[in-house]
Write a protein that holds these residues in place. Structure first.
Motif, PDB file in Angstrom:
ATOM      1  N   GLY A 124     -15.868  72.912 -46.682  1.00 26.41           N
ATOM      2  CA  GLY A 124     -16.173  74.301 -46.382  1.00 26.41           C
ATOM      3  C   GLY A 124     -16.884  75.067 -47.470  1.00 26.41           C
ATOM      4  N   ASN A 125     -17.300  74.404 -48.541  1.00 28.47           N
ATOM      5  CA  ASN A 125     -17.968  75.164 -49.600  1.00 28.47           C
ATOM      6  C   ASN A 125     -19.405  75.506 -49.210  1.00 28.47           C
ATOM      7  N   ALA A 126     -20.042  76.334 -50.018  1.00 24.46           N
ATOM      8  CA  ALA A 126     -21.376  76.832 -49.685  1.00 24.46           C
ATOM      9  C   ALA A 126     -22.484  75.833 -49.990  1.00 24.46           C
ATOM     10  N   GLY A 127     -22.149  74.733 -50.655  1.00 28.84           N
ATOM     11  CA  GLY A 127     -23.150  73.706 -50.919  1.00 28.84           C
ATOM     12  C   GLY A 127     -24.023  73.957 -52.128  1.00 28.84           C
ATOM     13  N   ILE A 128     -23.772  75.031 -52.863  1.00 29.32           N
ATOM     14  CA  ILE A 128     -24.626  75.376 -54.001  1.00 29.32           C
ATOM     15  C   ILE A 128     -24.261  74.532 -55.220  1.00 29.32           C
ATOM     16  N   LEU A 129     -25.257  73.941 -55.850  1.00 34.20           N
ATOM     17  CA  LEU A 129     -25.066  73.279 -57.142  1.00 34.20           C
ATOM     18  C   LEU A 129     -25.349  74.336 -58.207  1.00 34.20           C
ATOM     19  N   ASP A 158     -25.440  69.485 -46.715  1.00 37.06           N
ATOM     20  CA  ASP A 158     -24.308  69.238 -45.819  1.00 37.06           C
ATOM     21  C   ASP A 158     -23.140  68.777 -46.688  1.00 37.06           C
ATOM     22  N   PRO A 159     -22.340  69.714 -47.208  1.00 36.94           N
ATOM     23  CA  PRO A 159     -21.274  69.333 -48.148  1.00 36.94           C
ATOM     24  C   PRO A 159     -20.303  68.302 -47.591  1.00 36.94           C
ATOM     25  N   ALA A 160     -19.848  68.495 -46.356  1.00 38.42           N
ATOM     26  CA  ALA A 160     -18.921  67.527 -45.764  1.00 38.42           C
ATOM     27  C   ALA A 160     -19.607  66.191 -45.561  1.00 38.42           C
ATOM     28  N   GLY A 161     -20.827  66.223 -45.037  1.00 40.54           N
ATOM     29  CA  GLY A 161     -21.568  64.984 -44.812  1.00 40.54           C
ATOM     30  C   GLY A 161     -21.868  64.245 -46.100  1.00 40.54           C
TER      31      GLY A 161
END
Length: 419
Positions: free
Chosen positions: A47-52, A202-205
Protein backbone atom coordinates in the motif's frame (compact mmCIF):
# COMPACT_ATOMS: atom_id res chain seq x y z
CA UNK A 1 4.72 -26.90 10.08
CA UNK A 2 4.33 -29.24 13.03
CA UNK A 3 7.70 -30.98 12.93
CA UNK A 4 10.99 -29.52 14.00
CA UNK A 5 13.27 -28.71 11.06
CA UNK A 6 16.56 -26.86 10.54
CA UNK A 7 17.59 -24.19 8.06
CA UNK A 8 20.62 -22.07 7.23
CA UNK A 9 18.94 -18.65 7.23
CA UNK A 10 15.32 -17.88 8.05
CA UNK A 11 14.06 -14.41 7.18
CA UNK A 12 10.89 -13.64 9.12
CA UNK A 13 8.73 -11.39 6.95
CA UNK A 14 7.69 -11.45 3.31
CA UNK A 15 7.53 -7.71 2.74
CA UNK A 16 10.03 -5.65 0.76
CA UNK A 17 12.63 -5.60 3.58
CA UNK A 18 12.52 -9.37 4.11
CA UNK A 19 12.53 -10.23 0.42
CA UNK A 20 15.36 -7.83 -0.35
CA UNK A 21 17.38 -9.22 2.58
CA UNK A 22 16.87 -12.72 1.19
CA UNK A 23 18.16 -11.56 -2.19
CA UNK A 24 21.41 -10.23 -0.74
CA UNK A 25 21.89 -13.24 1.52
CA UNK A 26 21.63 -15.73 -1.34
CA UNK A 27 24.08 -13.60 -3.31
CA UNK A 28 26.41 -14.07 -0.33
CA UNK A 29 26.07 -17.85 -0.69
CA UNK A 30 23.56 -18.53 2.06
CA UNK A 31 20.56 -20.89 1.82
CA UNK A 32 17.47 -18.89 2.71
CA UNK A 33 13.92 -19.59 3.82
CA UNK A 34 11.38 -16.75 4.05
CA UNK A 35 8.79 -17.27 6.78
CA UNK A 36 5.70 -15.13 6.15
CA UNK A 37 2.61 -15.02 8.35
CA UNK A 38 0.07 -14.46 5.55
CA UNK A 39 1.23 -13.65 2.01
CA UNK A 40 4.07 -11.91 0.18
CA UNK A 41 3.56 -8.11 0.15
CA UNK A 42 0.43 -8.39 2.29
CA UNK A 43 1.17 -5.31 4.41
CA UNK A 44 2.79 -1.92 3.94
CA UNK A 45 4.78 -3.22 0.98
CA UNK A 46 1.54 -3.31 -1.01
CA UNK A 47 0.00 0.00 0.00
CA UNK A 48 2.89 2.44 -0.11
CA UNK A 49 3.10 5.28 -2.63
CA UNK A 50 5.93 3.67 -4.58
CA UNK A 51 8.28 6.64 -4.24
CA UNK A 52 12.01 5.96 -4.01
CA UNK A 53 12.54 8.94 -1.75
CA UNK A 54 16.34 9.06 -1.62
CA UNK A 55 16.51 12.82 -0.88
CA UNK A 56 14.28 12.47 2.20
CA UNK A 57 17.12 12.64 4.70
CA UNK A 58 15.70 15.22 7.13
CA UNK A 59 14.43 13.55 10.32
CA UNK A 60 10.82 14.25 11.29
CA UNK A 61 11.70 14.87 14.98
CA UNK A 62 13.36 18.26 14.52
CA UNK A 63 14.00 21.16 16.90
CA UNK A 64 10.74 23.04 17.40
CA UNK A 65 8.46 20.24 16.23
CA UNK A 66 6.85 19.93 19.65
CA UNK A 67 5.36 23.39 19.09
CA UNK A 68 3.75 22.26 15.83
CA UNK A 69 2.42 18.90 16.96
CA UNK A 70 -0.41 20.21 19.22
CA UNK A 71 -1.93 22.06 16.27
CA UNK A 72 -1.86 18.90 14.18
CA UNK A 73 -3.41 16.86 16.98
CA UNK A 74 -6.31 19.28 17.36
CA UNK A 75 -7.46 18.33 13.85
CA UNK A 76 -8.80 14.75 14.01
CA UNK A 77 -8.25 14.40 10.26
CA UNK A 78 -5.01 16.37 10.09
CA UNK A 79 -1.49 15.13 9.23
CA UNK A 80 -0.97 13.64 12.70
CA UNK A 81 -3.56 11.96 14.91
CA UNK A 82 -3.53 9.74 17.99
CA UNK A 83 -6.53 7.55 18.67
CA UNK A 84 -7.71 8.36 22.23
CA UNK A 85 -7.94 4.65 23.09
CA UNK A 86 -4.24 4.31 22.28
CA UNK A 87 -2.82 7.50 23.78
CA UNK A 88 -1.60 6.03 27.08
CA UNK A 89 0.24 3.19 25.34
CA UNK A 90 1.96 5.66 23.03
CA UNK A 91 3.34 7.86 25.84
CA UNK A 92 6.82 6.22 26.01
CA UNK A 93 7.19 6.50 22.22
CA UNK A 94 6.23 10.20 22.32
CA UNK A 95 8.73 10.79 25.13
CA UNK A 96 11.55 9.36 23.01
CA UNK A 97 10.28 11.31 19.97
CA UNK A 98 10.58 14.53 21.97
CA UNK A 99 14.09 13.58 23.05
CA UNK A 100 15.02 12.83 19.43
CA UNK A 101 14.01 16.38 18.45
CA UNK A 102 16.98 17.92 20.28
CA UNK A 103 19.51 19.69 18.08
CA UNK A 104 22.22 17.08 18.70
CA UNK A 105 19.90 14.15 17.97
CA UNK A 106 18.55 15.87 14.86
CA UNK A 107 22.04 16.49 13.43
CA UNK A 108 23.05 12.92 14.22
CA UNK A 109 19.93 11.55 12.54
CA UNK A 110 20.53 13.72 9.50
CA UNK A 111 23.99 12.25 8.99
CA UNK A 112 22.74 8.70 9.45
CA UNK A 113 19.87 9.15 6.98
CA UNK A 114 22.17 10.77 4.43
CA UNK A 115 24.53 7.78 4.62
CA UNK A 116 21.63 5.33 4.39
CA UNK A 117 20.13 7.11 1.39
CA UNK A 118 23.41 7.27 -0.51
CA UNK A 119 23.81 3.54 0.01
CA UNK A 120 20.16 2.95 -0.92
CA UNK A 121 20.50 4.85 -4.20
CA UNK A 122 23.66 2.93 -5.11
CA UNK A 123 22.17 -0.47 -4.25
CA UNK A 124 19.00 0.19 -6.25
CA UNK A 125 21.17 0.77 -9.31
CA UNK A 126 22.35 -2.81 -8.82
CA UNK A 127 18.76 -4.06 -8.39
CA UNK A 128 17.76 -2.32 -11.63
CA UNK A 129 20.25 -4.45 -13.53
CA UNK A 130 18.14 -7.55 -12.83
CA UNK A 131 15.95 -7.91 -15.92
CA UNK A 132 13.24 -9.55 -13.81
CA UNK A 133 12.83 -6.34 -11.77
CA UNK A 134 14.05 -3.47 -13.95
CA UNK A 135 10.72 -2.65 -15.57
CA UNK A 136 9.13 -1.81 -12.22
CA UNK A 137 11.52 1.12 -11.55
CA UNK A 138 10.65 4.22 -13.57
CA UNK A 139 11.77 7.84 -13.69
CA UNK A 140 8.81 10.20 -13.39
CA UNK A 141 10.49 13.11 -11.66
CA UNK A 142 9.27 14.53 -8.36
CA UNK A 143 7.47 17.83 -7.80
CA UNK A 144 7.47 19.17 -4.23
CA UNK A 145 4.73 21.77 -3.93
CA UNK A 146 4.25 24.56 -1.37
CA UNK A 147 1.17 26.68 -0.67
CA UNK A 148 2.99 29.95 -0.22
CA UNK A 149 6.26 31.83 -0.36
CA UNK A 150 6.35 31.66 3.45
CA UNK A 151 6.13 27.87 3.65
CA UNK A 152 8.62 27.50 0.81
CA UNK A 153 11.08 29.76 2.63
CA UNK A 154 10.62 27.74 5.83
CA UNK A 155 11.65 24.60 3.92
CA UNK A 156 14.75 26.19 2.37
CA UNK A 157 17.19 24.97 5.08
CA UNK A 158 16.02 21.38 4.53
CA UNK A 159 16.62 21.64 0.80
CA UNK A 160 20.08 23.05 1.48
CA UNK A 161 20.81 19.98 3.62
CA UNK A 162 19.65 17.70 0.81
CA UNK A 163 21.87 19.48 -1.71
CA UNK A 164 24.83 19.23 0.67
CA UNK A 165 24.18 15.46 0.88
CA UNK A 166 24.56 15.21 -2.91
CA UNK A 167 20.98 15.29 -4.21
CA UNK A 168 20.09 17.39 -7.26
CA UNK A 169 16.98 19.52 -7.86
CA UNK A 170 15.98 23.05 -8.78
CA UNK A 171 13.36 25.62 -7.86
CA UNK A 172 10.47 26.16 -10.28
CA UNK A 173 7.81 28.87 -10.53
CA UNK A 174 4.23 28.79 -11.74
CA UNK A 175 5.04 28.60 -15.44
CA UNK A 176 7.26 25.55 -15.13
CA UNK A 177 4.93 23.99 -12.57
CA UNK A 178 2.12 24.15 -15.12
CA UNK A 179 4.36 22.51 -17.73
CA UNK A 180 5.54 19.77 -15.37
CA UNK A 181 2.00 19.03 -14.13
CA UNK A 182 -0.93 20.78 -15.82
CA UNK A 183 -4.12 21.12 -13.84
CA UNK A 184 -2.80 22.13 -10.43
CA UNK A 185 -4.69 24.78 -8.46
CA UNK A 186 -3.34 28.30 -9.08
CA UNK A 187 -2.15 28.68 -5.47
CA UNK A 188 0.91 26.57 -6.27
CA UNK A 189 3.51 29.07 -7.40
CA UNK A 190 6.47 27.65 -5.47
CA UNK A 191 7.96 24.20 -5.95
CA UNK A 192 11.10 22.10 -6.16
CA UNK A 193 11.58 19.74 -9.09
CA UNK A 194 13.82 16.66 -8.86
CA UNK A 195 14.34 15.51 -12.43
CA UNK A 196 15.80 12.15 -11.45
CA UNK A 197 12.98 11.24 -9.05
CA UNK A 198 12.39 7.49 -9.23
CA UNK A 199 9.45 5.38 -8.23
CA UNK A 200 8.28 1.79 -8.27
CA UNK A 201 5.30 1.64 -10.61
CA UNK A 202 3.65 -1.28 -8.79
CA UNK A 203 4.89 -1.71 -5.19
CA UNK A 204 2.99 -4.94 -4.53
CA UNK A 205 3.89 -6.36 -7.93
CA UNK A 206 7.53 -5.43 -7.46
CA UNK A 207 7.74 -7.24 -4.13
CA UNK A 208 5.97 -10.29 -5.56
CA UNK A 209 8.24 -10.29 -8.62
CA UNK A 210 11.22 -10.10 -6.26
CA UNK A 211 9.84 -13.07 -4.31
CA UNK A 212 9.33 -15.04 -7.53
CA UNK A 213 12.92 -14.28 -8.60
CA UNK A 214 14.04 -15.57 -5.20
CA UNK A 215 12.15 -18.83 -5.75
CA UNK A 216 13.91 -19.18 -9.10
CA UNK A 217 17.21 -18.67 -7.32
CA UNK A 218 16.50 -21.34 -4.70
CA UNK A 219 14.83 -19.50 -1.82
CA UNK A 220 12.06 -21.39 0.01
CA UNK A 221 8.98 -19.36 0.92
CA UNK A 222 6.72 -20.84 3.56
CA UNK A 223 3.64 -19.63 5.43
CA UNK A 224 3.78 -19.63 9.21
CA UNK A 225 3.58 -17.16 12.07
CA UNK A 226 6.62 -16.72 14.27
CA UNK A 227 5.51 -16.34 17.89
CA UNK A 228 8.81 -16.28 19.80
CA UNK A 229 12.57 -16.64 19.43
CA UNK A 230 15.09 -18.50 21.57
CA UNK A 231 18.89 -18.60 21.31
CA UNK A 232 20.54 -21.95 20.67
CA UNK A 233 24.16 -23.00 20.70
CA UNK A 234 24.26 -23.17 16.91
CA UNK A 235 21.89 -20.30 16.06
CA UNK A 236 18.30 -19.63 17.05
CA UNK A 237 14.98 -21.38 17.45
CA UNK A 238 11.70 -20.00 16.11
CA UNK A 239 8.55 -21.09 17.92
CA UNK A 240 5.53 -20.91 15.66
CA UNK A 241 1.99 -19.95 16.55
CA UNK A 242 0.75 -23.41 15.50
CA UNK A 243 3.13 -25.12 17.95
CA UNK A 244 5.80 -25.98 15.40
CA UNK A 245 9.49 -25.22 15.78
CA UNK A 246 12.02 -24.09 13.20
CA UNK A 247 15.75 -23.85 13.88
CA UNK A 248 18.29 -21.89 11.88
CA UNK A 249 21.91 -20.84 11.96
CA UNK A 250 20.82 -17.23 11.33
CA UNK A 251 17.45 -15.55 11.78
CA UNK A 252 16.57 -12.15 10.31
CA UNK A 253 13.63 -10.38 11.95
CA UNK A 254 12.09 -8.26 9.19
CA UNK A 255 8.38 -8.46 9.92
CA UNK A 256 7.72 -4.75 10.27
CA UNK A 257 5.20 -3.76 12.93
CA UNK A 258 5.22 -7.31 14.35
CA UNK A 259 8.98 -7.31 15.00
CA UNK A 260 8.68 -5.78 18.47
CA UNK A 261 7.03 -8.91 19.88
CA UNK A 262 9.83 -11.16 18.62
CA UNK A 263 12.52 -8.90 20.10
CA UNK A 264 10.60 -8.91 23.38
CA UNK A 265 10.62 -12.72 23.40
CA UNK A 266 14.41 -12.45 23.62
CA UNK A 267 14.13 -9.99 26.51
CA UNK A 268 15.02 -7.00 24.33
CA UNK A 269 12.76 -3.95 24.56
CA UNK A 270 12.45 -1.86 21.42
CA UNK A 271 10.27 1.30 21.36
CA UNK A 272 8.71 0.39 18.03
CA UNK A 273 5.20 1.57 17.26
CA UNK A 274 3.00 1.74 14.19
CA UNK A 275 1.99 4.66 12.05
CA UNK A 276 -1.23 3.77 10.30
CA UNK A 277 -1.04 4.82 6.68
CA UNK A 278 -4.20 5.50 4.68
CA UNK A 279 -4.61 5.85 0.95
CA UNK A 280 -7.06 5.61 -1.92
CA UNK A 281 -6.11 4.26 -5.33
CA UNK A 282 -8.22 5.88 -8.05
CA UNK A 283 -8.55 4.67 -11.65
CA UNK A 284 -5.76 5.83 -13.94
CA UNK A 285 -8.35 7.84 -15.88
CA UNK A 286 -9.15 9.98 -12.80
CA UNK A 287 -6.57 12.61 -13.75
CA UNK A 288 -3.76 13.03 -16.34
CA UNK A 289 -1.04 12.71 -13.70
CA UNK A 290 2.46 12.98 -15.15
CA UNK A 291 4.67 12.54 -12.10
CA UNK A 292 4.77 12.07 -8.33
CA UNK A 293 3.54 15.08 -6.34
CA UNK A 294 4.36 15.97 -2.74
CA UNK A 295 1.98 18.44 -1.10
CA UNK A 296 4.46 19.36 1.59
CA UNK A 297 2.30 21.69 3.66
CA UNK A 298 -0.30 18.96 4.05
CA UNK A 299 1.87 15.83 4.42
CA UNK A 300 0.43 13.76 1.59
CA UNK A 301 1.38 12.56 -1.87
CA UNK A 302 -0.30 11.79 -5.18
CA UNK A 303 1.53 9.28 -7.34
CA UNK A 304 0.93 7.63 -10.73
CA UNK A 305 1.07 3.84 -10.39
CA UNK A 306 0.32 0.98 -12.74
CA UNK A 307 -2.85 0.30 -10.74
CA UNK A 308 -3.99 3.94 -10.97
CA UNK A 309 -3.50 7.15 -9.02
CA UNK A 310 -2.66 6.73 -5.35
CA UNK A 311 -3.53 9.48 -2.87
CA UNK A 312 -2.05 8.81 0.54
CA UNK A 313 -0.15 10.01 3.57
CA UNK A 314 -0.68 11.48 7.02
CA UNK A 315 0.01 9.67 10.28
CA UNK A 316 -2.32 8.03 12.77
CA UNK A 317 -1.19 6.20 15.88
CA UNK A 318 -3.62 3.49 16.92
CA UNK A 319 -1.68 0.26 17.27
CA UNK A 320 -2.44 -2.99 15.49
CA UNK A 321 -5.86 -3.84 16.87
CA UNK A 322 -8.18 -0.80 16.69
CA UNK A 323 -10.47 -0.63 13.63
CA UNK A 324 -9.49 1.51 10.67
CA UNK A 325 -10.78 5.08 10.36
CA UNK A 326 -11.23 5.56 6.63
CA UNK A 327 -12.41 9.14 7.17
CA UNK A 328 -8.70 9.89 7.02
CA UNK A 329 -8.47 8.50 3.48
CA UNK A 330 -11.57 10.49 2.53
CA UNK A 331 -10.05 13.68 3.97
CA UNK A 332 -6.96 13.21 1.81
CA UNK A 333 -9.15 12.79 -1.27
CA UNK A 334 -10.94 16.03 -0.42
CA UNK A 335 -7.60 17.85 -0.26
CA UNK A 336 -6.42 16.23 -3.48
CA UNK A 337 -9.59 17.38 -5.24
CA UNK A 338 -9.00 20.94 -4.00
CA UNK A 339 -5.42 20.95 -5.28
CA UNK A 340 -6.18 19.06 -8.52
CA UNK A 341 -9.59 20.48 -9.44
CA UNK A 342 -10.04 18.11 -12.38
CA UNK A 343 -9.51 14.98 -10.26
CA UNK A 344 -12.37 12.46 -10.40
CA UNK A 345 -12.62 10.99 -6.92
CA UNK A 346 -15.13 8.22 -7.58
CA UNK A 347 -14.35 4.53 -7.98
CA UNK A 348 -11.33 4.40 -5.68
CA UNK A 349 -10.10 1.54 -3.50
CA UNK A 350 -9.25 2.42 0.10
CA UNK A 351 -6.39 0.87 2.07
CA UNK A 352 -4.91 1.06 5.54
CA UNK A 353 -1.60 -0.43 6.59
CA UNK A 354 0.95 -0.33 9.41
CA UNK A 355 4.26 1.47 9.07
CA UNK A 356 6.74 0.27 11.71
CA UNK A 357 8.24 3.41 13.21
CA UNK A 358 10.93 4.24 15.72
CA UNK A 359 10.78 7.53 17.69
CA UNK A 360 13.83 8.99 15.92
CA UNK A 361 12.57 7.85 12.49
CA UNK A 362 15.68 5.73 11.95
CA UNK A 363 15.43 1.97 11.38
CA UNK A 364 16.82 -0.79 13.54
CA UNK A 365 19.62 -2.68 11.80
CA UNK A 366 21.48 -4.62 14.44
CA UNK A 367 22.47 -7.91 16.02
CA UNK A 368 20.56 -9.21 19.05
CA UNK A 369 22.61 -9.29 22.24
CA UNK A 370 20.61 -12.16 23.70
CA UNK A 371 20.92 -14.24 20.53
CA UNK A 372 23.86 -13.07 18.37
CA UNK A 373 22.69 -15.09 15.37
CA UNK A 374 19.43 -13.10 15.29
CA UNK A 375 19.62 -9.96 13.15
CA UNK A 376 17.12 -7.11 13.29
CA UNK A 377 15.88 -5.23 10.19
CA UNK A 378 12.76 -3.20 10.91
CA UNK A 379 11.38 0.20 11.91
CA UNK A 380 11.79 2.04 8.59
CA UNK A 381 8.60 4.08 8.94
CA UNK A 382 7.79 5.74 5.60
CA UNK A 383 11.08 4.67 4.00
CA UNK A 384 10.97 0.86 3.87
CA UNK A 385 10.76 0.58 0.09
CA UNK A 386 13.38 3.30 -0.36
CA UNK A 387 15.88 1.82 2.09
CA UNK A 388 15.20 -1.86 1.42
CA UNK A 389 18.25 -2.55 -0.72
CA UNK A 390 20.55 -0.63 1.64
CA UNK A 391 19.17 -2.54 4.61
CA UNK A 392 19.64 -5.82 2.76
CA UNK A 393 23.29 -4.97 2.02
CA UNK A 394 23.89 -4.21 5.70
CA UNK A 395 22.15 -7.39 6.89
CA UNK A 396 24.23 -9.50 4.51
CA UNK A 397 27.36 -7.82 5.85
CA UNK A 398 26.31 -8.47 9.46
CA UNK A 399 25.55 -12.09 8.65
CA UNK A 400 28.96 -12.47 7.02
CA UNK A 401 30.82 -10.78 9.89
CA UNK A 402 31.94 -8.04 7.50
CA UNK A 403 32.47 -4.36 8.15
CA UNK A 404 29.13 -2.66 7.41
CA UNK A 405 28.90 -0.12 4.59
CA UNK A 406 27.25 2.33 7.03
CA UNK A 407 28.17 2.88 10.67
CA UNK A 408 25.41 1.07 12.58
CA UNK A 409 26.03 2.65 15.97
CA UNK A 410 22.96 4.88 15.71
CA UNK A 411 20.78 2.06 14.34
CA UNK A 412 21.16 -0.20 17.39
CA UNK A 413 17.98 -1.67 18.82
CA UNK A 414 18.95 -0.46 22.31
CA UNK A 415 19.97 3.07 21.37
CA UNK A 416 17.20 4.54 23.55
CA UNK A 417 18.22 2.69 26.72
CA UNK A 418 20.44 5.52 27.92
CA UNK A 419 17.94 8.31 27.20
Amino acid sequence: MKDQSKADVVVIGGGIIGCMAARYLIEAGRRVTILERSAIAAGASAGNAGILAFPEIVPIPAPGITWKAPGWLLDPLGPLAIRPAYAARLAPWLWHFWQASSRASFERGLKVQAAMMRLAAAEYETVRKDARLASFIVNTGTLDLYDSEKSFAAATPDWARKREAGFDFHRVGRGEIETLQPGLAPQFEHAIYSEDGLQVSDPAGFTRALAESLREDGVTITIGEAAALEPTEAGARIRLADGGVLEARTVVVACGAWSKTLAKSLGEAVPLDTERGYNTTLPATAFPLKRQLYFNDHSFVVTPLKAGIRVGGAVEFGGLDLPANFKRAEALLTLAKRFLPGLETEGGEQWMGFRPSMPDCLPVIDRSKAAPNVLYAFGHGHLGLTQSAATARLIAELAGQQKPSVNLENLRFDRFSGW
